[in-house]
Design an enzyme around this catalytic site. Structure first.
Site, short mmCIF file in Angstrom:
data_model
loop_
_atom_site.label_atom_id
_atom_site.label_comp_id
_atom_site.label_asym_id
_atom_site.label_seq_id
_atom_site.Cartn_x
_atom_site.Cartn_y
_atom_site.Cartn_z
N TYR A 85 52.47 -1.20 -9.53
CA TYR A 85 52.96 0.18 -9.52
C TYR A 85 51.87 1.20 -9.23
O TYR A 85 50.75 1.10 -9.75
CB TYR A 85 53.55 0.54 -10.89
CG TYR A 85 54.79 -0.24 -11.26
CD1 TYR A 85 55.89 -0.29 -10.43
CD2 TYR A 85 54.85 -0.89 -12.49
CE1 TYR A 85 57.04 -0.99 -10.81
CE2 TYR A 85 55.98 -1.59 -12.88
CZ TYR A 85 57.07 -1.64 -12.04
OH TYR A 85 58.19 -2.32 -12.43
N ARG A 91 46.33 8.67 -49.65
CA ARG A 91 47.49 8.07 -49.00
C ARG A 91 48.53 7.79 -50.08
O ARG A 91 49.55 8.45 -50.12
CB ARG A 91 47.05 6.80 -48.26
CG ARG A 91 48.10 6.22 -47.35
CD ARG A 91 47.54 5.13 -46.45
NE ARG A 91 47.28 3.88 -47.16
CZ ARG A 91 46.85 2.77 -46.56
NH1 ARG A 91 46.62 2.75 -45.26
NH2 ARG A 91 46.65 1.67 -47.26
N HIS A 142 42.40 1.97 -52.88
CA HIS A 142 42.10 1.57 -51.49
C HIS A 142 41.02 2.49 -50.95
O HIS A 142 40.98 3.68 -51.27
CB HIS A 142 43.38 1.66 -50.65
CG HIS A 142 43.31 0.92 -49.35
ND1 HIS A 142 42.81 -0.36 -49.24
CD2 HIS A 142 43.68 1.28 -48.09
CE1 HIS A 142 42.88 -0.75 -47.96
NE2 HIS A 142 43.40 0.23 -47.25
N CYS A 179 52.30 -4.35 -16.03
CA CYS A 179 53.73 -4.02 -16.07
C CYS A 179 54.33 -4.39 -17.43
O CYS A 179 53.65 -4.88 -18.31
CB CYS A 179 54.47 -4.77 -14.97
SG CYS A 179 53.75 -4.56 -13.33
N MET A 180 55.61 -4.16 -17.55
CA MET A 180 56.29 -4.45 -18.83
C MET A 180 56.23 -5.94 -19.18
O MET A 180 56.02 -6.31 -20.33
CB MET A 180 57.76 -4.00 -18.74
CG MET A 180 58.51 -4.13 -20.04
SD MET A 180 60.24 -3.65 -19.89
CE MET A 180 60.13 -1.89 -19.70
N ASP A 181 56.38 -6.79 -18.14
CA ASP A 181 56.51 -8.23 -18.40
C ASP A 181 55.49 -9.08 -17.65
O ASP A 181 55.42 -10.29 -17.86
CB ASP A 181 57.90 -8.71 -17.94
CG ASP A 181 58.97 -7.70 -18.30
OD1 ASP A 181 59.17 -7.50 -19.50
OD2 ASP A 181 59.56 -7.09 -17.38
N LYS A 208 51.32 -8.28 -44.29
CA LYS A 208 52.18 -7.22 -43.75
C LYS A 208 52.13 -7.26 -42.23
O LYS A 208 51.26 -7.93 -41.65
CB LYS A 208 51.71 -5.86 -44.29
CG LYS A 208 50.27 -5.51 -43.98
CD LYS A 208 49.77 -4.42 -44.92
CE LYS A 208 48.32 -4.11 -44.67
NZ LYS A 208 48.07 -2.77 -44.17
N ARG A 230 41.54 -8.21 -51.54
CA ARG A 230 42.67 -8.13 -50.59
C ARG A 230 42.18 -8.13 -49.14
O ARG A 230 42.41 -7.17 -48.41
CB ARG A 230 43.47 -6.84 -50.81
CG ARG A 230 43.90 -6.52 -52.23
CD ARG A 230 44.85 -5.31 -52.24
NE ARG A 230 44.31 -4.12 -51.62
CZ ARG A 230 43.66 -3.15 -52.26
NH1 ARG A 230 43.47 -3.22 -53.56
NH2 ARG A 230 43.19 -2.11 -51.59
C1 PLP Z 1 46.36 -1.51 -49.52
C2 PLP Z 1 45.69 -2.43 -48.56
N1 PLP Z 1 44.89 -3.39 -49.03
C3 PLP Z 1 44.24 -4.24 -48.22
C4 PLP Z 1 44.35 -4.15 -46.85
C5 PLP Z 1 43.59 -5.11 -45.98
O1 PLP Z 1 42.61 -4.45 -45.25
P1 PLP Z 1 41.69 -5.23 -44.22
O2 PLP Z 1 42.62 -5.82 -43.23
O3 PLP Z 1 40.80 -4.20 -43.64
O4 PLP Z 1 40.96 -6.26 -45.00
C6 PLP Z 1 45.17 -3.16 -46.32
C7 PLP Z 1 45.30 -3.06 -44.86
O5 PLP Z 1 45.30 -2.03 -44.26
C8 PLP Z 1 45.85 -2.28 -47.19
O6 PLP Z 1 46.63 -1.30 -46.71
#
Ligand code: PLP
Length: 361
Positions: free
Chosen positions: A258, A132, A160, A305-307, A36, A214
């Site tokens: 700045y 969540r 989670h 700065c921005m860039d 993600k 995960r």
């Molecule tokens: C549902 C879920 N599983 C796994 C992860 C992975 O977590 P991490 O990057 O701490 O291993 C995340 C990340 O936030 C998550 O939202």
């Protein structure tokens, strides 16, 4: 590594492979790679394809568009959408064989209504305290009954954790126990039973029955917090680089950038660098961070700065075009910068913007 045209995030696929093997060996089961937020900033499609090549069991995304982007790019590995989806997106997701997360009866109903001639794959999420997403344990009987007769394939169950990266993980240990209890009570003997992010995977106190882990941040080479750092050797995957656009000497009393936050106490050699907060290099690092030029630590002077940003190069022999390392696996890491601004490596990595070219090596 030479900087070709402009700012680059150099992504070491070797480091990614090493982290993947390390985490997989520690877990002893299949792995879902969270990609993600553009693969934690590393470039979702390229990371997905590399992990697919390594044989990853699953990929995890957070938005509808992240899921569809991967399919459009030809990724065929199973993909789990880790969040809820709007009912209007379900038909497209199901058609593209994206596995859906179910936390409520309303979501299960929407999925069943959108399925047409496909059999949607779903993972049931249980809320064990993070509050969540996830179904309450008391809602599971009704939800499971509905899924069973709705023509969906219940392929997995997950939760989670709140504080898996802390030793001891006070909340997470109770969560894992509650989760395991629910899995057992409802005989959820499914292909994928999962709760472990990087912290839980590394934390020996959080071991329970699981068939999938995960780990996100660990794959990209960082620990989720300081407590687990001795439990696995991980290599940061991203090196953020750019280049020197100007070198000059400023006189005593001259200010840089700045709001005149920095003023020269003596004649000072200054290099201007093509990197700014619009690239994801946080403005809050002003007055705190340094960069590496030819391996030497050069403090940033004045407002970021921005860039662009400016650094004090002391007596270093620096020329226009020279490469600059903002962070990487050694000396100055994403975690170093995170600590300076009171955030985590996740935010530093995911902030790196689209102007920064991803280069895979
Ligand atoms: C549902 C879920 N599983 C796994 C992860 C992975 O977590 P991490 O990057 O701490 O291993 C995340 C990340 O936030 C998550 O939202």
């Amino acid at each position: 590594v030479d900087v070709a045209v402009d700012a680059q995030a150099i992504i070491s696929l070797r480091a990614l492979s090493d982290n993947y093997q390390t985490l997989k060996a520690l877990a002893g089961c299949a792995l879902l790679a969270p990609i993600k937020a553009n693969g934690y900033g590393h470039g979702a499609v390229a990371i997905a394809k590399h992990l697919e090549h390594l044989g990853v069991a699953y990929l995890g995304v957070a938005t509808v568009f992240e899921a569809l982007e991967l399919r459009q790019a030809g990724v065929v590995a199973p993909i789990l959408l880790l969040t809820a989806s709007q009912p209007s997106a379900l038909a497209a997701l199901i058609e593209q064989n994206i596995t859906l997360t179910v936390s409520t009866l309303a979501q299960a109903e929407a999925i069943a209504a959108a399925k047409r001639h496909y059999t949607p794959k779903v993972h049931l999420k249980i809320n064990t305290g993070l509050n969540r997403l996830g179904a309450e344990p008391s809602d599971l009987p009704a939800l499971l009954a509905f899924i069973a007769k709705a023509g969906c394939e219940l392929e997995g169950v997950y939760t989670h954790l709140i504080d898996s990266e802390d030793l001891p993980a006070v909340y997470a240990s109770q969560q894992v126990e509650l989760f395991s209890q629910q899995v057992q009570q409802h005989q959820l003997d499914l292909p994928y039973i999962h709760y472990a992010n990087t912290g839980a995977l590394l934390n020996p106190a959080l071991l329970a029955r699981q068939t999938l882990v995960r780990p996100g941040i660990g794959l990209y080479g960082y620990h989720p917090g300081p407590d687990t750092s001795h439990l696995a050797e991980l290599t940061p995957v991203m090196t953020l680089k750019s280049w020197v656009t100007l070198v000059k000497t400023v006189a005593t009393g001259a200010v840089v950038s700045y709001n005149a936050l920095w003023q020269a106490k003596q004649p000072t050699h200054i290099a201007t660098v093509r990197m700014g907060y619009a690239d994801g290099y946080k403005r809050g690092l002003t007055g705190k961070a340094s960069v590496l030029i030819a391996g030497q630590v050069c403090p940033i002077v004045g407002r970021i700065c921005m860039d662009q940003l400016m650094v004090d190069i002391a007596d270093l022999d620096v020329a226009v075009g020279d490469p600059v390392t903002l962070f990487g696996p050694k000396t100055i890491t994403a975690e170093t910068l995170a600590n300076l601004v009171g955030t985590n490596s996740y935010e530093i990595l995911t902030s790196i913007g689209p102007r920064v070219e991803r280069v895979y090596q």
